[in-house]
Write an enzyme that holds these catalytic residues in place. Structure first.
Site, PDB file in Angstrom:
ATOM      1  N   SER A  57      -6.433  -1.975 -17.734  1.00  0.00           N
ATOM      2  CA  SER A  57      -5.742  -0.936 -16.967  1.00  0.00           C
ATOM      3  C   SER A  57      -5.739   0.421 -17.663  1.00  0.00           C
ATOM      4  O   SER A  57      -5.275   1.405 -17.081  1.00  0.00           O
ATOM      5  CB  SER A  57      -4.293  -1.366 -16.699  1.00  0.00           C
ATOM      6  OG  SER A  57      -4.248  -2.563 -15.963  1.00  0.00           O
ATOM      7  N   ASP A  87       5.895 -11.889 -16.177  1.00  0.00           N
ATOM      8  CA  ASP A  87       6.944 -12.661 -16.847  1.00  0.00           C
ATOM      9  C   ASP A  87       6.453 -13.427 -18.071  1.00  0.00           C
ATOM     10  O   ASP A  87       7.083 -13.351 -19.133  1.00  0.00           O
ATOM     11  CB  ASP A  87       7.597 -13.640 -15.861  1.00  0.00           C
ATOM     12  CG  ASP A  87       8.431 -12.938 -14.809  1.00  0.00           C
ATOM     13  OD1 ASP A  87       8.924 -11.825 -15.082  1.00  0.00           O
ATOM     14  OD2 ASP A  87       8.606 -13.506 -13.716  1.00  0.00           O
ATOM     15  N   HIS A 112      12.558  -7.753 -12.939  1.00  0.00           N
ATOM     16  CA  HIS A 112      12.864  -9.150 -12.606  1.00  0.00           C
ATOM     17  C   HIS A 112      13.641  -9.713 -13.781  1.00  0.00           C
ATOM     18  O   HIS A 112      13.329  -9.430 -14.939  1.00  0.00           O
ATOM     19  CB  HIS A 112      11.580  -9.937 -12.362  1.00  0.00           C
ATOM     20  CG  HIS A 112      11.786 -11.371 -11.978  1.00  0.00           C
ATOM     21  ND1 HIS A 112      12.813 -11.780 -11.139  1.00  0.00           N
ATOM     22  CD2 HIS A 112      11.110 -12.501 -12.315  1.00  0.00           C
ATOM     23  CE1 HIS A 112      12.734 -13.092 -10.963  1.00  0.00           C
ATOM     24  NE2 HIS A 112      11.713 -13.553 -11.681  1.00  0.00           N
ATOM     25  N   GLU A 231      -3.642 -20.067  15.585  1.00  0.00           N
ATOM     26  CA  GLU A 231      -2.324 -20.470  16.067  1.00  0.00           C
ATOM     27  C   GLU A 231      -1.284 -20.610  14.961  1.00  0.00           C
ATOM     28  O   GLU A 231      -0.108 -20.322  15.191  1.00  0.00           O
ATOM     29  CB  GLU A 231      -2.429 -21.786  16.848  1.00  0.00           C
ATOM     30  CG  GLU A 231      -3.265 -21.696  18.117  1.00  0.00           C
ATOM     31  CD  GLU A 231      -2.727 -20.674  19.107  1.00  0.00           C
ATOM     32  OE1 GLU A 231      -1.519 -20.374  19.078  1.00  0.00           O
ATOM     33  OE2 GLU A 231      -3.527 -20.159  19.911  1.00  0.00           O
ATOM     34  N   GLU A 235      -1.390 -15.532  13.790  1.00  0.00           N
ATOM     35  CA  GLU A 235      -0.295 -15.019  14.616  1.00  0.00           C
ATOM     36  C   GLU A 235       1.022 -14.922  13.854  1.00  0.00           C
ATOM     37  O   GLU A 235       1.986 -14.327  14.348  1.00  0.00           O
ATOM     38  CB  GLU A 235      -0.124 -15.890  15.861  1.00  0.00           C
ATOM     39  CG  GLU A 235      -1.292 -15.780  16.836  1.00  0.00           C
ATOM     40  CD  GLU A 235      -1.013 -16.464  18.161  1.00  0.00           C
ATOM     41  OE1 GLU A 235       0.152 -16.469  18.600  1.00  0.00           O
ATOM     42  OE2 GLU A 235      -1.959 -17.000  18.755  1.00  0.00           O
ATOM     43  N   SER A 256       7.839 -15.447  24.502  1.00  0.00           N
ATOM     44  CA  SER A 256       8.023 -15.990  25.850  1.00  0.00           C
ATOM     45  C   SER A 256       9.180 -16.981  25.886  1.00  0.00           C
ATOM     46  O   SER A 256       9.597 -17.515  24.852  1.00  0.00           O
ATOM     47  CB  SER A 256       6.744 -16.695  26.310  1.00  0.00           C
ATOM     48  OG  SER A 256       6.541 -17.887  25.555  1.00  0.00           O
TER      49      SER A 256
END
Length: 333
Positions: A57, A87, A112, A231, A235, A256
């Protein structure tokens, strides 16, 4: 005050000059590290980054215009050290780079509470120990800040050596943009235990297992894997977005009548009382330290169990089907 009696702190509750008047060392430049460092700098805070010489980094932090030092150099130079490495790595970084570079009046901040809650890190007397934990990943913390919004956070005070730790936590939270959305005070224990429980029982472990079992049930019954994927996985985002926007009630209002009725009569049969009993067991393992001990013991011995479990999860058939579908449709690009 909110209706449930928990105070939500906002920007008017914080003095940004408190964090602007100290040098902040952000140790780590990953998901939270880069986001919090950039947000703090954009809020007028002096920030240096602490990274190991061989850190992948370093270039990213340097390209962003930060002064990048070794962790021990950054810790010695700063008055507030924000420890944002993962951690499992925090203990070693603390022992090797931070512990002996803390001075009386300094502040040590976490996002954390894991290492404080389970005793893997014990800061010395005379040092403030605080937490500001955004309730979202780093890219969201940064994106919301740039959009003049904020990511909600919780904050906690473990040790108030200076007598100003509470105000400092709020100032830091304001600096990263969290108070634009609001922050709630908690404790290191509460944040750690509820965060781990949410990840294991619902958000990650529970949800992923539910998706996999749903997929397997449909495929084993002869349905197309691609249809099963849509499904039970694709979704899901539509429903989650509704829940985040307006709670479970908005989801029920938006779907629905068939789906709503089915959720009432079938949902409790899938997620039955035995699931809740298992959740209680998981919470018990978190509170007792059993999970933390298992995790750290595995990490210390080379993360063999973790690696094996990750490889098993990656081989589930839903991964191959999902990758193939996402490559075909424009919504994934």
């Amino acid at each position: 005050m909110s209706e449930i009696g928990t105070r939500v702190y906002t920007e008017c509750d914080a003095d940004l000059s408190l964090i602007q008047n100290v040098l902040v060392a952000v140790i780590g430049y990953g998901s939270q590290g880069h986001a919090q460092a950039l947000n703090l700098r954009d809020s007028g805070v002096n920030v240096v980054i602490g990274l190991k010489e061989n850190s992948a980094s370093r270039k990213s932090a340097q390209d962003s215009g930060f002064e990048v030092l070794l962790p021990q150099e950054a810790a010695k130079k700063a008055q507030l050290i924000s420890l944002l490495v993962p951690d499992p790595a925090q203990r070693d970084v603390y022992e090797s780079a931070i512990k002996h570079n803390l001075s009386e009046g300094d502040a040590l901040l976490f996002s954390h509470g894991f290492n404080i809650r389970y005793g893997y890190i014990t800061p010395p007397d005379g040092v403030d120990v605080l937490m500001v934990a955004p309730k979202g990943p780093g890219h969201m913390v940064r994106r919301e800040y740039l959009d003049n919004r904020g990511t909600p956070a919780v904050f906690a005070i473990e040790k108030d050596a200076s007598g100003r730790c509470f105000d400092l936590a709020l100032s830091y939270a304001k600096g990263i943009g969290a108070l634009r959305a609001g922050a709630i005070q908690t404790t290191f224990t509460e944040e750690t235990e509820t965060d781990l429980f949410g990840e294991q029982a619902v958000l990650c472990g529970g949800l992923e297992q539910l998706i996999q079992y749903g997929y397997e049930t449909l495929v084993e019954a002869g349905y197309q894997p691609e249809v099963a994927y849509f499904e039970v996985l694709h979704e899901l985002k539509l429903i989650i977005d509704l829940i985040v926007e307006g709670g479970l009630s908005k989801s029920r209002w938006s779907i629905s009548d068939t789906a709503e009725y089915g959720s009432y009569v079938s949902g409790p049969r899938v997620i039955d009382k035995h699931v809740k009993e298992n959740m209680k067991k998981i919470l018990g393992e978190i509170r007792s330290g059993e999970f933390a001990n298992r995790f750290i013991k595995d990490q210390d011995s080379g993360a063999n169990e973790f690696t094996q479990l990750r490889e098993i999860a990656a081989r589930h058939p839903i991964e191959e089907v999902g990758a193939r579908l996402r490559a075909l449709f424009s919504w994934s690009k």
